[in-house]
Scaffold this motif. Structure first.
Motif, PDB file in Angstrom:
ATOM      1  N   LYS A   1      10.201   9.320  12.388  1.00 24.34           N
ATOM      2  CA  LYS A   1      10.934   8.044  12.471  1.00 24.34           C
ATOM      3  C   LYS A   1      10.021   6.824  12.495  1.00 24.34           C
ATOM      4  O   LYS A   1      10.291   5.842  13.178  1.00 24.34           O
ATOM      5  CB  LYS A   1      11.862   8.035  13.690  1.00 24.34           C
ATOM      6  CG  LYS A   1      12.938   9.106  13.631  1.00 24.34           C
ATOM      7  CD  LYS A   1      13.935   8.939  14.776  1.00 24.34           C
ATOM      8  CE  LYS A   1      15.071   9.920  14.664  1.00 24.34           C
ATOM      9  NZ  LYS A   1      14.652  11.343  14.791  1.00 24.34           N
ATOM     10  N   SER A   2       8.924   6.885  11.758  1.00 23.14           N
ATOM     11  CA  SER A   2       8.015   5.735  11.687  1.00 23.14           C
ATOM     12  C   SER A   2       8.461   4.756  10.619  1.00 23.14           C
ATOM     13  O   SER A   2       9.159   5.124   9.677  1.00 23.14           O
ATOM     14  CB  SER A   2       6.604   6.196  11.314  1.00 23.14           C
ATOM     15  OG  SER A   2       6.083   7.035  12.284  1.00 23.14           O
ATOM     16  N   SER A   3       8.016   3.506  10.763  1.00 19.34           N
ATOM     17  CA  SER A   3       8.150   2.522   9.689  1.00 19.34           C
ATOM     18  C   SER A   3       6.841   2.514   8.912  1.00 19.34           C
ATOM     19  O   SER A   3       5.777   2.670   9.500  1.00 19.34           O
ATOM     20  CB  SER A   3       8.363   1.123  10.261  1.00 19.34           C
ATOM     21  OG  SER A   3       9.394   1.124  11.196  1.00 19.34           O
ATOM     22  N   LEU A   4       6.956   2.299   7.604  1.00 18.41           N
ATOM     23  CA  LEU A   4       5.746   2.228   6.791  1.00 18.41           C
ATOM     24  C   LEU A   4       5.637   0.869   6.125  1.00 18.41           C
ATOM     25  O   LEU A   4       6.639   0.314   5.662  1.00 18.41           O
ATOM     26  CB  LEU A   4       5.767   3.272   5.666  1.00 18.41           C
ATOM     27  CG  LEU A   4       5.791   4.755   5.978  1.00 18.41           C
ATOM     28  CD1 LEU A   4       5.613   5.551   4.684  1.00 18.41           C
ATOM     29  CD2 LEU A   4       4.674   5.095   6.943  1.00 18.41           C
ATOM     30  N   LEU A   5       4.424   0.331   6.079  1.00 18.08           N
ATOM     31  CA  LEU A   5       4.126  -0.846   5.280  1.00 18.08           C
ATOM     32  C   LEU A   5       2.998  -0.454   4.338  1.00 18.08           C
ATOM     33  O   LEU A   5       1.906  -0.088   4.781  1.00 18.08           O
ATOM     34  CB  LEU A   5       3.706  -2.017   6.183  1.00 18.08           C
ATOM     35  CG  LEU A   5       3.157  -3.252   5.469  1.00 18.08           C
ATOM     36  CD1 LEU A   5       4.177  -3.850   4.510  1.00 18.08           C
ATOM     37  CD2 LEU A   5       2.730  -4.311   6.491  1.00 18.08           C
ATOM     38  N   ILE A   6       3.283  -0.493   3.042  1.00 19.80           N
ATOM     39  CA  ILE A   6       2.345   0.042   2.053  1.00 19.80           C
ATOM     40  C   ILE A   6       1.985  -1.013   1.012  1.00 19.80           C
ATOM     41  O   ILE A   6       2.866  -1.525   0.320  1.00 19.80           O
ATOM     42  CB  ILE A   6       2.979   1.237   1.307  1.00 19.80           C
ATOM     43  CG1 ILE A   6       3.556   2.249   2.304  1.00 19.80           C
ATOM     44  CG2 ILE A   6       1.973   1.905   0.386  1.00 19.80           C
ATOM     45  CD1 ILE A   6       4.562   3.209   1.669  1.00 19.80           C
ATOM     46  N   ALA A   7       0.714  -1.352   0.912  1.00 19.13           N
ATOM     47  CA  ALA A   7       0.269  -2.192  -0.198  1.00 19.13           C
ATOM     48  C   ALA A   7      -0.109  -1.261  -1.333  1.00 19.13           C
ATOM     49  O   ALA A   7      -0.873  -0.312  -1.123  1.00 19.13           O
ATOM     50  CB  ALA A   7      -0.938  -3.032   0.212  1.00 19.13           C
ATOM     51  N   THR A   8       0.438  -1.495  -2.500  1.00 20.08           N
ATOM     52  CA  THR A   8       0.178  -0.549  -3.594  1.00 20.08           C
ATOM     53  C   THR A   8       0.494  -1.136  -4.973  1.00 20.08           C
ATOM     54  O   THR A   8       1.307  -2.045  -5.098  1.00 20.08           O
ATOM     55  CB  THR A   8       1.017   0.733  -3.400  1.00 20.08           C
ATOM     56  OG1 THR A   8       0.654   1.685  -4.394  1.00 20.08           O
ATOM     57  CG2 THR A   8       2.505   0.472  -3.500  1.00 20.08           C
ATOM     58  N   HIS A   9      -0.173  -0.564  -5.986  1.00 22.84           N
ATOM     59  CA  HIS A   9       0.178  -0.862  -7.377  1.00 22.84           C
ATOM     60  C   HIS A   9       0.954   0.300  -7.964  1.00 22.84           C
ATOM     61  O   HIS A   9       1.352   0.264  -9.121  1.00 22.84           O
ATOM     62  CB  HIS A   9      -1.085  -1.040  -8.226  1.00 22.84           C
ATOM     63  CG  HIS A   9      -1.896  -2.221  -7.835  1.00 22.84           C
ATOM     64  ND1 HIS A   9      -1.517  -3.500  -8.142  1.00 22.84           N
ATOM     65  CD2 HIS A   9      -3.049  -2.326  -7.144  1.00 22.84           C
ATOM     66  CE1 HIS A   9      -2.418  -4.331  -7.663  1.00 22.84           C
ATOM     67  NE2 HIS A   9      -3.351  -3.645  -7.046  1.00 22.84           N
ATOM     68  N   ASP A  10       1.110   1.363  -7.156  1.00 21.02           N
ATOM     69  CA  ASP A  10       1.685   2.617  -7.636  1.00 21.02           C
ATOM     70  C   ASP A  10       3.201   2.493  -7.772  1.00 21.02           C
ATOM     71  O   ASP A  10       3.917   2.365  -6.795  1.00 21.02           O
ATOM     72  CB  ASP A  10       1.299   3.711  -6.629  1.00 21.02           C
ATOM     73  CG  ASP A  10       1.638   5.108  -7.098  1.00 21.02           C
ATOM     74  OD1 ASP A  10       2.494   5.238  -7.995  1.00 21.02           O
ATOM     75  OD2 ASP A  10       1.035   6.050  -6.560  1.00 21.02           O
ATOM     76  N   GLU A  11       3.658   2.549  -9.013  1.00 23.33           N
ATOM     77  CA  GLU A  11       5.096   2.406  -9.300  1.00 23.33           C
ATOM     78  C   GLU A  11       5.922   3.493  -8.614  1.00 23.33           C
ATOM     79  O   GLU A  11       7.103   3.303  -8.334  1.00 23.33           O
ATOM     80  CB  GLU A  11       5.345   2.494 -10.813  1.00 23.33           C
ATOM     81  CG  GLU A  11       4.728   1.352 -11.616  1.00 23.33           C
ATOM     82  CD  GLU A  11       5.570   0.089 -11.535  1.00 23.33           C
ATOM     83  OE1 GLU A  11       6.793   0.221 -11.603  1.00 23.33           O
ATOM     84  OE2 GLU A  11       4.987  -1.009 -11.396  1.00 23.33           O
ATOM     85  N   ASN A  12       5.275   4.646  -8.355  1.00 23.86           N
ATOM     86  CA  ASN A  12       5.992   5.769  -7.747  1.00 23.86           C
ATOM     87  C   ASN A  12       6.589   5.422  -6.390  1.00 23.86           C
ATOM     88  O   ASN A  12       7.540   6.053  -5.942  1.00 23.86           O
ATOM     89  CB  ASN A  12       5.054   6.967  -7.568  1.00 23.86           C
ATOM     90  CG  ASN A  12       4.678   7.595  -8.898  1.00 23.86           C
ATOM     91  OD1 ASN A  12       5.490   7.602  -9.827  1.00 23.86           O
ATOM     92  ND2 ASN A  12       3.462   8.102  -8.997  1.00 23.86           N
TER      93      ASN A  12
END
Ligand SMILES: Nc1ncnc2c1ncn2[C@@H]1O[C@H](COP(=O)(O)OP(=O)(O)O)[C@@H](O)[C@H]1O
Ligand SMILES: [Mg+2]
Length: 222
Positions: A195-206
């Motif tokens: 039940k974590s929140s995620l913050l993701i910096a990415t260029h990955d379209e996936n």
């Protein structure tokens, strides 16, 4: 819905030798409990700087950051470190693993720092490495692993202690498309469990597929 993290009018200026660099400009952001936020934007737009500010790893120039309704301004550096250790995970853009430790030992660190018994820490670490497809690398050191494998060990280490918030800076940058999809799928299932929140910096379209909120950063602005 409850916010895990909220930033108001957050700014960061680097005092470079010639002209100051305004890397983050009056950013407002809300990260909801249990949600996945994806931050995109071209290289140099300020993503890493913003993530470092939000994790309290870098000093802001102005604005406010609240973690579970508590302002970072009200925490001294010891309390902030304690908060990060117990309730946050961070994957750096250039995953920093400890070279003299094996994959399992690297992943165990957050648990040992949070007073888990060694046996339980190792068990839990094996479990998450398994989930991320690394059962064949338990006792290998970083020098014996590929870039993608190291990246997955760093991901495992960031969430093994079930933190409320995990911040990941380009976590699939070194992975091929197929492995990236596998990692994203296991990430999604794993965070659903803890039940974590995620913050993701990415260029990955996936990542689009698992995103609840997508933010675009351009020259420091969201
Ligand atoms: N420690 C630093 N000192 C000076 N300038 C920096 C520093 N870190 C980042 N910057 C500058 O801030 C801007 C945003 O960088 P960064 O946050 O790394 O962007 P991104 O992660 O989107 O590629 C860039 O212009 C970069 O050169
Ligand atoms: Mg970056």
């Amino acid at each position: 819905m409850n916010n895990i993290l909220k930033a108001n009018q957050l700014s960061k200026t680097f005092n470079a030798k010639t002209i100051p660099i305004n890397a983050v400009k009056e950013v407002n952001i809300k990260i909801h409990e249990g949600e996945i936020t994806v931050l995109t934007g071209r290289s140099g737009s300020g993503k890493s700087t913003l993530l470092h500010l939000l994790a309290g790893l870098e000093q802001k120039t102005s604005g406010t950051i609240f973690y579970k309704n508590q302002s970072y301004d009200d925490l001294n550096s010891k309390k902030l470190t304690e908060l990060r250790r117990s309730d946050m995970g961070f994957v750096y853009q250039f995953h920093y693993l400890l070279n003299e430790l094996t994959a399992i030992e690297n992943v165990s660190l957050p648990l040992l720092m949070n007073n888990f018994e060694k046996k339980e820490a190792l068990e839990k670490s094996k479990e998450i490495l398994n989930t991320l497809g690394l059962s064949h690398r338990f006792s290998h050191k970083p020098s014996e692993m590929s870039g993608g494998e190291k990246q997955r060990v760093a991901i495992a280490r960031s969430m093994v202690h079930s933190p409320s918030l995990v911040i990941l800076d380009e976590p699939t940058g070194d992975l091929d498309s197929k492995t990236s999809l596998d990692v994203i799928e296991s990430l999604k299932n794993y965070v659903k469990d803890i039940k974590s929140s995620l913050l993701i910096a990415t260029h990955d379209e996936n990542f689009k597929e698992i995103s609840d909120q997508t933010l675009i950063m351009d020259s420091g602005i969201i």
